[in-house]
Design an enzyme around this catalytic site. Structure first.
Site, PDB file in Angstrom:
ATOM      1  N   TYR A 109      22.216  -5.995 -71.632  1.00 19.71           N
ATOM      2  CA  TYR A 109      23.646  -6.301 -71.701  1.00 19.71           C
ATOM      3  C   TYR A 109      24.179  -5.745 -73.012  1.00 19.71           C
ATOM      4  O   TYR A 109      23.546  -5.877 -74.063  1.00 19.71           O
ATOM      5  CB  TYR A 109      23.864  -7.819 -71.664  1.00 19.71           C
ATOM      6  CG  TYR A 109      25.304  -8.216 -71.913  1.00 19.71           C
ATOM      7  CD1 TYR A 109      26.201  -8.343 -70.860  1.00 19.71           C
ATOM      8  CD2 TYR A 109      25.784  -8.424 -73.216  1.00 19.71           C
ATOM      9  CE1 TYR A 109      27.523  -8.683 -71.080  1.00 19.71           C
ATOM     10  CE2 TYR A 109      27.109  -8.754 -73.442  1.00 19.71           C
ATOM     11  CZ  TYR A 109      27.977  -8.891 -72.371  1.00 19.71           C
ATOM     12  OH  TYR A 109      29.292  -9.211 -72.589  1.00 19.71           O
ATOM     13  N   GLU A 197      32.602  -3.626 -71.777  1.00 20.79           N
ATOM     14  CA  GLU A 197      31.354  -4.315 -71.421  1.00 20.79           C
ATOM     15  C   GLU A 197      30.516  -3.498 -70.447  1.00 20.79           C
ATOM     16  O   GLU A 197      31.046  -2.957 -69.475  1.00 20.79           O
ATOM     17  CB  GLU A 197      31.696  -5.668 -70.792  1.00 20.79           C
ATOM     18  CG  GLU A 197      30.471  -6.512 -70.483  1.00 20.79           C
ATOM     19  CD  GLU A 197      30.841  -7.804 -69.773  1.00 20.79           C
ATOM     20  OE1 GLU A 197      30.592  -8.874 -70.346  1.00 20.79           O
ATOM     21  OE2 GLU A 197      31.379  -7.744 -68.658  1.00 20.79           O
TER      22      GLU A 197
END
Ligand code: GDP
Ligand code: MN
Length: 388
Positions: A109, A197
């Site tokens: 992530y 993101e």
């Protein structure tokens, strides 16, 4: 402003951030064609909506052959995709991203965003990337590392190294990852992103670092200097009332589940009014700030937008006439009421500049408007009406 994954990936490519090869499709035929052009399988078919959690909702599928591309494209395109971010009503899928399926070794992530608390740009990264990142953040927040960058200093090699080592990367992966981090930082700053993101950022079985997913949100207040981003706006993904309101520069936000329409000047007063409505036992259906210097025309359009919402069972107008004088507001309301026709009870609380003139206009209009003596009286009256 939000954009789609395929658009975010276009920007990534512009900045040299590696993404899987692929293209957007608006029909099943186009999806099949792109699948064939990619020339090998698996191919991934991905729903394009302005919400995450698509994988878990059934909006991301791996096709092993051409028949499966057709099958998944047909079932995803046009489906109402429900994810934890869409709310129970879901979103109708109108576009697909068709791209090469990559062999995943590990899902990480990575995100970049301005951090208000420290007034810095923060990178957040985790080895536990993928579809359960929300759970990781809630249960094991220590698995998410943060590196803060002073925007006046800019990104340095040690920032990227700290992230890379925090992710347990080694060898050539560190090199690839560090290069990517600087590019993402530049993209975030150059385009005034409020969030960038990548989840998952993958390590492939053959040793590459690739952005498998891409999400970018932009700071609306900076959009005036990014005309190319404005072209990415997709009105299909926005609430139709909010789109209509934005044409008149009204700050309108739809509140799901409510039944009291609100027209207020000033965001602070609008917040307080929503609290009072809630306290009185009713629920606001929208937030509408007509602004300090609203024109009669803006008031009229605001009123029309509120009344067009079928969930609105009553309207509360709460205006403190400062720059927006009460007579101007009254004229706007009367004009709107004449044009649109009032189909629900309207309670008005009005105070401030030219209030007598405003009241006179409302009284002489012959419209069925309920006047309140103060804000809490207004909230009580509208709540009583909502309860029937
Ligand atoms: P999201 O659920 O909306 O965040 O959509 P993502 O783009 O993150 O996709 C969800 C999941 O699908 C990923 O976490 C992967 O596990 C899987 N996925 C997506 N693309 C590929 C691919 O090219 N190969 C493989 N093996 N899995 C993929
Ligand atoms: Mn994702």
């Amino acid at each position: 402003m939000k954009i789609h994954e395929y658009q975010a990936k276009e920007l990534f490519q512009k900045f040299g951030v590696p993404v899987p090869q692929g293209k957007v499709a608006f029909s099943v035929e186009e999806a099949e064609k792109i699948g064939a052009e990619l020339g090998r399988f698996p191919v991934v078919v991905k729903a394009q909506i302005h919400a995450g959690g698509r994988g878990k909702g059934g909006g991301v599928k791996l096709a092993k052959n051409a028949d499966e591309v057709k099958k998944w494209a047909s079932s995803i395109l046009g489906m109402t995709l429900v994810t934890h971010q869409t709310g129970p009503e879901g979103r109708v899928v109108k576009k697909l991203l068709v791209e090469e399926g990559l062999p995943i070794e590990k899902e990480l992530y990575l995100s970049v965003l301005p951090d208000r608390g420290t007034a810095k740009i923060v990178f957040m990264a985790s080895e536990a990337g993928g579809m359960d990142i929300e759970e990781v953040a809630a249960k094991t927040p220590e698995k998410i590392i943060k590196v803060y960058i002073d925007p006046l200093v800019g990104i340095k090699g040690y920032h990227a190294s700290e992230l890379a080592f925090g992710l347990n990367l080694a060898g050539d992966l560190v090199k690839q990852f560090s290069a990517m981090v600087s590019k993402l930082y530049k993209l975030c700053v150059d385009y005034d992103c409020s969030l960038l993101e990548i989840n998952p950022l993958i390590l492939t079985k053959d040793g590459s670092v690739i952005a498998l997913d891409a999400k970018i949100n932009f700071d609306d207040n900076a959009l005036y200097r990014h005309k190319d981003i404005l072209e990415y706006r997709d009105l299909d993904e926005e609430d139709p009332f909010e789109v209509e309101a934005s044409k008149y520069e009204l700050n309108y936000i739809k509140m799901p589940g409510g039944n009291i329409g609100n027209m207020v000047n000033g965001a602070g007063l609008a917040m307080a009014t929503m609290d009072l409505i809630q306290q009185a036992g009713a629920t606001p259906a929208n937030f509408l700030d007509v602004g300090g210097g609203a024109s009669a025309e803006q008031v009229e359009n605001g009123f029309r937008i509120i009344l067009a919402d079928p969930s609105v069972k009553g309207v509360l107008i709460n205006i403190f006439g400062g720059i927006l004088r009460c007579d101007r507001l009254a004229n706007g309301v009367v004009e709107a009421a004449k044009k649109v026709g009032i189909n629900v009870p309207v309670v008005i609380r009005m105070e401030g500049t030219n209030v007598e003139e405003g009241r006179r206009i409302l009284d002489e209009s012959g419209l069925n408007l309920i006047t309140a003596k103060d804000v809490s009286d207004a909230a009580q009256k509208i709540a009583a009406i909502a309860k029937g």
